[in-house]
Structures are given as structure tokens and as C-alpha cells.
Design an enzyme around this catalytic site. Sequence first.
Site, PDB file in Angstrom:
ATOM      1  N   LYS A 219     -10.461  10.319  -7.160  1.00 47.01           N
ATOM      2  CA  LYS A 219     -10.077  10.771  -5.841  1.00 47.01           C
ATOM      3  C   LYS A 219      -8.905   9.976  -5.292  1.00 47.01           C
ATOM      4  O   LYS A 219      -8.245  10.379  -4.358  1.00 47.01           O
ATOM      5  CB  LYS A 219     -11.274  10.633  -4.877  1.00 47.01           C
ATOM      6  CG  LYS A 219     -12.505  11.379  -5.277  1.00 47.01           C
ATOM      7  CD  LYS A 219     -13.641  10.993  -4.279  1.00 47.01           C
ATOM      8  CE  LYS A 219     -14.973  11.397  -4.825  1.00 47.01           C
ATOM      9  NZ  LYS A 219     -16.068  10.834  -3.987  1.00 47.01           N
TER      10      LYS A 219
ATOM     11  N   ASP B  68      -3.348   6.156  -8.073  1.00 43.90           N
ATOM     12  CA  ASP B  68      -3.373   5.217  -6.952  1.00 43.90           C
ATOM     13  C   ASP B  68      -3.034   3.792  -7.390  1.00 43.90           C
ATOM     14  O   ASP B  68      -2.206   3.123  -6.789  1.00 43.90           O
ATOM     15  CB  ASP B  68      -4.733   5.258  -6.225  1.00 43.90           C
ATOM     16  CG  ASP B  68      -5.938   5.063  -7.146  1.00 43.90           C
ATOM     17  OD1 ASP B  68      -5.762   4.966  -8.381  1.00 43.90           O
ATOM     18  OD2 ASP B  68      -7.063   5.004  -6.618  1.00 43.90           O
TER      19      ASP B  68
ATOM     20  N   ASP C 273      -4.613  -0.772 -13.171  1.00 40.92           N
ATOM     21  CA  ASP C 273      -5.300  -2.058 -13.246  1.00 40.92           C
ATOM     22  C   ASP C 273      -5.287  -2.502 -14.711  1.00 40.92           C
ATOM     23  O   ASP C 273      -4.307  -3.088 -15.173  1.00 40.92           O
ATOM     24  CB  ASP C 273      -6.702  -1.808 -12.683  1.00 40.92           C
ATOM     25  CG  ASP C 273      -7.532  -3.057 -12.514  1.00 40.92           C
ATOM     26  OD1 ASP C 273      -6.970  -4.089 -12.164  1.00 40.92           O
ATOM     27  OD2 ASP C 273      -8.756  -2.997 -12.727  1.00 40.92           O
TER      28      ASP C 273
ATOM     29  N   LYS D 211      -1.421  -3.730 -10.653  1.00 39.52           N
ATOM     30  CA  LYS D 211      -1.945  -5.108 -10.704  1.00 39.52           C
ATOM     31  C   LYS D 211      -1.665  -5.629 -12.098  1.00 39.52           C
ATOM     32  O   LYS D 211      -2.550  -5.608 -12.964  1.00 39.52           O
ATOM     33  CB  LYS D 211      -3.469  -5.069 -10.537  1.00 39.52           C
ATOM     34  CG  LYS D 211      -4.007  -5.080  -9.149  1.00 39.52           C
ATOM     35  CD  LYS D 211      -5.532  -5.336  -9.243  1.00 39.52           C
ATOM     36  CE  LYS D 211      -6.294  -4.509  -8.250  1.00 39.52           C
ATOM     37  NZ  LYS D 211      -7.757  -4.598  -8.408  1.00 39.52           N
TER      38      LYS D 211
HETATM   39  P1  IMP Z   1      -7.534   1.064 -15.054  1.00 40.94           P
HETATM   40  O1  IMP Z   1      -8.014   2.032 -16.082  1.00 40.94           O
HETATM   41  O2  IMP Z   1      -8.218  -0.257 -15.195  1.00 40.94           O
HETATM   42  O3  IMP Z   1      -6.046   0.913 -14.997  1.00 40.94           O
HETATM   43  O4  IMP Z   1      -8.107   1.593 -13.706  1.00 40.94           O
HETATM   44  C1  IMP Z   1      -7.427   2.244 -12.781  1.00 40.94           C
HETATM   45  C2  IMP Z   1      -8.418   2.848 -11.797  1.00 40.94           C
HETATM   46  O5  IMP Z   1      -9.300   1.860 -11.292  1.00 40.94           O
HETATM   47  C3  IMP Z   1      -7.704   3.377 -10.607  1.00 40.94           C
HETATM   48  O6  IMP Z   1      -7.509   4.739 -10.753  1.00 40.94           O
HETATM   49  C4  IMP Z   1      -8.654   3.083  -9.474  1.00 40.94           C
HETATM   50  O7  IMP Z   1      -9.480   4.192  -9.267  1.00 40.94           O
HETATM   51  C5  IMP Z   1      -9.512   1.965  -9.927  1.00 40.94           C
HETATM   52  N1  IMP Z   1      -9.148   0.676  -9.309  1.00 40.94           N
HETATM   53  C6  IMP Z   1      -8.691  -0.436  -9.925  1.00 40.94           C
HETATM   54  N2  IMP Z   1      -8.488  -1.424  -9.064  1.00 40.94           N
HETATM   55  C7  IMP Z   1      -8.843  -0.950  -7.855  1.00 40.94           C
HETATM   56  C8  IMP Z   1      -8.835  -1.517  -6.529  1.00 40.94           C
HETATM   57  O8  IMP Z   1      -8.474  -2.668  -6.271  1.00 40.94           O
HETATM   58  N3  IMP Z   1      -9.258  -0.690  -5.526  1.00 40.94           N
HETATM   59  C9  IMP Z   1      -9.657   0.587  -5.746  1.00 40.94           C
HETATM   60  N4  IMP Z   1      -9.664   1.152  -6.954  1.00 40.94           N
HETATM   61  C10 IMP Z   1      -9.265   0.386  -8.010  1.00 40.94           C
HETATM   62 MG    MG Z   2      -8.325   6.184  -9.756  1.00 47.37          MG
END
Ligand code: IMP
Ligand code: MG
Length: 181
Positions: A42, A98, A101, A129
Amino acid sequence: MREYQKSVIVTKEEIATAVNGLAKQLNDKYKGKEVIAIGLLKGAFVFMADVIRQLDIDVQVEFLIVKSYKNGKTNGKPQIVLDLKKGITEKNIVIFEDIIDTGRTLAAVKEYLKYKGAKDVEIAALLTKPSRREVAVDIDYSLFTIPNEIVVGYGLDYNEYGRQFANIIALNDAGIEELKE
Ligand code: IMP
Ligand code: MG
């Protein structure tokens, strides 16, 4: 609500300026072409809504839901739980995310869209990040680089808390603890 705020990470004014800049870049790059904007739900719904209203190119809107998070921690295996309604063969795609990470969500989504036959897949990320990255991702448009905090607001949540905030804020330890599921 306020008691869970540690600090303001990005203000609504900063977001508005950056969103404007991104829309200009997309209008230039895709002039005379068609684009499918794919929002990752979302979290990206506010971001994508703001950007597409400033586009003067031909744009269609789709959404994907990819899930891998609970209590701010990834389980490392993103799964597609809502799929695209139409084919994307030979289409130009811009993914709206959004926050990037670990990079695992985007890596999985990009691979999936290529497998579905997309011509070109670009990534527009509101936040990144980099200190948390586990998988390399090419981010074509990245608006803000932030420290390793759990952030909410402007569509982002922590266990569904905080999506409606206009600014992007970092949660304090009390918030992280009390909002745990
Ligand atoms: P990744 O697969 O670890 O890059 O995750 C990315 C997803 O994790 C994003 O689409 C967010 O939904 C969620 N996410 C990671 N860090 C945060 C945060 O600090 N706040 C809210 N959602 C986060
Ligand atoms: Mg997300």
C-alpha cells in the site's frame, strides 16, 4: 499520535518539491510515449497519486501488492499477493515504491515484470535506506536518502500506523514497541 514521533525526516514541502522534479523528468523522458505506472501497495499510493497528477504524457495506472514485512522486519521472501490485470508485453514501466530497504522487494518485482515481457522497467523510489541494502538495485529516480530509522507518513506505515501523516517521521522506541503486532 504525536507521542510516537522521534523526529521529522522529510517535510511535506520537501516532498512536494521533489515530486515536482520527478514529474518533470518523467514528462521529458517519456514525451510522445506510453507509460504504465505500477504502484507497490500500500505504501506507494500517496506518492504515485501525487506524481501522476503532474504528468502530461500518456499514463496508465496499475498496482501490485508484494508482502514481506511484519514489525518492520523483512522475512526476506517477497510474495506477490495482488497481480496485474493486463499484460505488459513491450510496455514501458515505471515502478513506484515508497522505500527501498534491503532491496529484495524491488529485485523480485523487477525480475517479475521483465519475465512478463516489459520492454523497459524503471524504478522511482520516494525513499532509500542504503545502509540496509542486501541486494543491489538500480534506482532510476530516488528522491530522499534517509538514515536507518523506521519511518511512517505520506503513505508509509508501521503495522498500519501513520499512513495519513503529511510529513515523513521516524518512530521512537515507545512507538516501535507499542505498535508491535
Ligand atoms: P525491501 O524489500 O527490504 O527493500 O523492503 C521494502 C519494503 O519494506 C517497502 O516497500 C516498505 O513497505 C517496507 N519498509 C521498509 N522500511 C520501512 C520503513 O521504515 N517504514 C515503512 N515501511 C518500510
Ligand atoms: Mg512497500
